[in-house]
Scaffold this motif. Structure first.
Motif, mmCIF file in Angstrom:
data_model
loop_
_atom_site.group_PDB
_atom_site.id
_atom_site.type_symbol
_atom_site.label_atom_id
_atom_site.label_comp_id
_atom_site.label_asym_id
_atom_site.label_seq_id
_atom_site.Cartn_x
_atom_site.Cartn_y
_atom_site.Cartn_z
ATOM 1 N N ALA A 146 0.819 -1.179 -0.016
ATOM 2 C CA ALA A 146 0.143 -0.013 -0.087
ATOM 3 C C ALA A 146 0.778 1.161 -0.063
ATOM 4 N N ARG A 147 0.373 2.377 -0.509
ATOM 5 C CA ARG A 147 0.966 3.616 -0.231
ATOM 6 C C ARG A 147 -0.061 4.846 0.235
ATOM 7 N N PHE A 148 0.597 5.369 1.380
ATOM 8 C CA PHE A 148 -0.202 6.465 2.070
ATOM 9 C C PHE A 148 0.359 7.671 1.611
ATOM 10 N N PHE A 149 -0.076 8.974 1.535
ATOM 11 C CA PHE A 149 0.044 9.966 0.968
ATOM 12 C C PHE A 149 0.127 11.305 2.215
ATOM 13 N N TRP A 150 1.170 11.889 2.173
ATOM 14 C CA TRP A 150 1.231 12.973 3.230
ATOM 15 C C TRP A 150 1.358 14.338 2.724
ATOM 16 N N ILE A 151 0.103 15.044 2.832
ATOM 17 C CA ILE A 151 0.108 16.400 2.521
ATOM 18 C C ILE A 151 -0.163 17.164 3.548
ATOM 19 N N GLU A 152 0.765 18.203 3.738
ATOM 20 C CA GLU A 152 1.030 19.068 5.039
ATOM 21 C C GLU A 152 0.944 20.590 4.590
ATOM 22 N N MET A 191 -2.982 13.536 -6.360
ATOM 23 C CA MET A 191 -2.907 14.730 -7.197
ATOM 24 C C MET A 191 -1.449 14.980 -7.754
ATOM 25 N N THR A 192 -1.211 15.581 -8.874
ATOM 26 C CA THR A 192 -0.089 15.726 -9.532
ATOM 27 C C THR A 192 0.896 16.753 -8.718
ATOM 28 N N GLY A 193 2.277 16.303 -8.668
ATOM 29 C CA GLY A 193 3.410 17.167 -8.055
ATOM 30 C C GLY A 193 4.550 16.221 -7.822
ATOM 31 N N GLU A 194 5.392 17.059 -7.088
ATOM 32 C CA GLU A 194 6.640 16.368 -6.627
ATOM 33 C C GLU A 194 6.188 15.264 -5.330
ATOM 34 N N TRP A 195 6.498 14.034 -5.348
ATOM 35 C CA TRP A 195 6.623 13.219 -3.985
ATOM 36 C C TRP A 195 7.827 12.348 -3.879
ATOM 37 N N GLN A 196 8.014 12.607 -2.525
ATOM 38 C CA GLN A 196 9.169 11.597 -2.181
ATOM 39 C C GLN A 196 8.600 10.322 -1.368
ATOM 40 N N ARG A 224 5.772 17.262 -2.131
ATOM 41 C CA ARG A 224 6.727 18.502 -1.782
ATOM 42 C C ARG A 224 6.743 19.780 -2.338
ATOM 43 N N ASN A 225 5.316 20.041 -2.867
ATOM 44 C CA ASN A 225 5.348 21.360 -3.688
ATOM 45 C C ASN A 225 4.459 22.357 -2.761
ATOM 46 N N GLU A 226 4.663 23.408 -2.905
ATOM 47 C CA GLU A 226 4.029 24.508 -1.950
ATOM 48 C C GLU A 226 2.699 24.518 -2.279
ATOM 49 N N LYS A 227 2.097 24.493 -3.374
ATOM 50 C CA LYS A 227 0.905 24.805 -3.891
ATOM 51 C C LYS A 227 0.209 23.422 -3.815
ATOM 52 N N ILE A 228 -0.890 23.579 -2.936
ATOM 53 C CA ILE A 228 -1.752 22.372 -2.710
ATOM 54 C C ILE A 228 -3.165 22.522 -3.262
ATOM 55 N N VAL A 229 -3.577 21.787 -4.177
ATOM 56 C CA VAL A 229 -5.170 21.846 -4.733
ATOM 57 C C VAL A 229 -5.711 20.651 -4.414
ATOM 58 N N THR A 230 -6.752 20.664 -3.717
ATOM 59 C CA THR A 230 -7.612 19.486 -3.344
ATOM 60 C C THR A 230 -9.022 19.844 -3.365
#
Length: 355
Positions: free
Chosen positions: A242-248, A287-292, A315-321
């Motif tokens: 599985a993959r979890f996504f961290w958006i902060e 969402m698209t963007g840079e992910w580590q 890793r991106n500054e702009k967050i669109v959700t």
């Protein structure tokens, strides 16, 4: 195992276990002392649902939390389901929490807040199976019912040296428990047997030297106590990914609400990739963007499979959700989000990694 051999042995077993319980009963918040007034059916029902596949030690604090926050079944029925699920977080097997809430609503709205006394009627309640119905009928209402949990299963299989492997052997085990269950005091007797299995007739290194039914135990006579109950060979668990996504942002992390059906249904979680018991997740970010991507930061075992979890950090500054089920949750209050253990492990890893 000859059923005809039960009567004399059954009476001795019942008498000895009952006498032992009077002096050695565990003190538990949902119980009444041996021989005293029957306990609150709400407490019995709540504890039995919590105790399914869960230890007494793990349940005590949750039972206290629930009964303080929702003192009656009507109070629980009037709660928000999301709050009940959040309060359950960490206890596992989350379908129990959903059924707990459904059952509370049913009892409060359809039965005027009164639990049925008969085993057959209790079986009609959401989330109440054969064992739980028997336990509530016997313990809360004094009905004669045959109660068989995992501890009783082990005790009885040893007492009568029941050779038939599980799960088929459960028919014989239930017949044996039926034979030794007294007509009166079935609730105390069931709890006495539970205590015996939990404290004396344990899976490993049973304390046969202090067992009140040692002389009646066929497994002890044969010197092969740990052989029983006979279990089928263990199957290897499949491993899922599985993959979890961290958006902060600004001290908050993005959470999602899982679909109401399926594993961990209705619980808050980190956004993930649709993993399931039967398949790996798709690993596609929300969402698209840079992910580590941090590989395999969590390993978690379920009953029928294991899960290895990667954590992808945005890793991106702009967050669109704009997903309606997303929630921004303050990181300094994340402990109160009610995350299932699996997701809480990932959060703990990330916060430790940030330090």
């Amino acid at each position: 195992m000859a059923v005809d051999s039960f009567p004399a042995k059954a009476r001795k077993i019942s008498t000895n276990i009952g006498a032992h319980y009077v002096d050695n009963a565990r003190i538990l918040p949902w119980r009444s002392p041996p021989g005293s007034n029957l306990p609150d059916p709400y407490h019995v029902w709540l504890s039995e649902i919590m105790l399914q596949q869960t230890t007494v030690g793990a349940v005590k604090s949750y039972f206290d939390t629930f009964t303080q926050r929702w003192p009656t079944v009507q109070d629980l029925a009037g709660a928000k389901e999301a709050d009940v699920l959040a309060a359950w977080a960490g206890l596992g097997y989350y379908a129990r929490a959903r059924n707990l809430y459904k059952c509370a609503v049913y009892v409060a709205e359809t039965l005027n807040g009164i639990f049925p006394q008969k085993e057959s009627e209790l079986l009609k309640l959401p989330g109440v199976g054969a064992y739980t119905a028997a336990a509530i009928a016997a313990i809360a209402f004094g009905e004669r019912a045959v109660v068989v949990d995992a501890n009783i299963e082990r005790l009885v299989a040893r007492l009568f040296a029941i050779e038939t492997p599980l799960p088929r052997g459960r028919t014989e085990i239930r017949a044996a428990m039926d034979a030794i269950t007294p007509r009166h005091g079935a609730g105390d007797f069931a709890q006495a047997c539970m205590d015996m299995g939990a404290t004396i007739c344990t899976s490993k290194n049973p304390k046969c030297d202090i067992c009140p039914v040692q002389k009646q135990c066929a497994a002890f006579a044969g010197g092969n106590m740990e052989y029983f109950p006979v279990k089928p060979p263990k199957k290897d668990k499949p491993v899922r990914r599985a993959r979890f996504f961290w958006i902060e942002q600004k001290g908050k992390v993005l959470l999602a609400t899982r679909q109401p059906q399926g594993m961990l249904g209705g619980m808050r979680s980190l956004p993930d990739d649709g993993w399931a018991a039967g398949n790996d997740g798709h690993a596609t970010p929300p969402m698209t963007g840079e992910w580590q991507v941090h590989d395999n930061v969590v390993q978690h075992s379920f009953t029928h499979f294991s899960l290895e979890v990667d954590l992808a950090v945005y890793r991106n500054e702009k967050i669109v959700t704009n997903n309606d089920d997303n929630i921004w949750w303050a990181l300094d209050d994340i402990a109160n989000a009610g995350l299932p253990t699996l997701y809480a492990k990932a959060v703990k890893w990330k916060l430790k990694e940030q330090k």
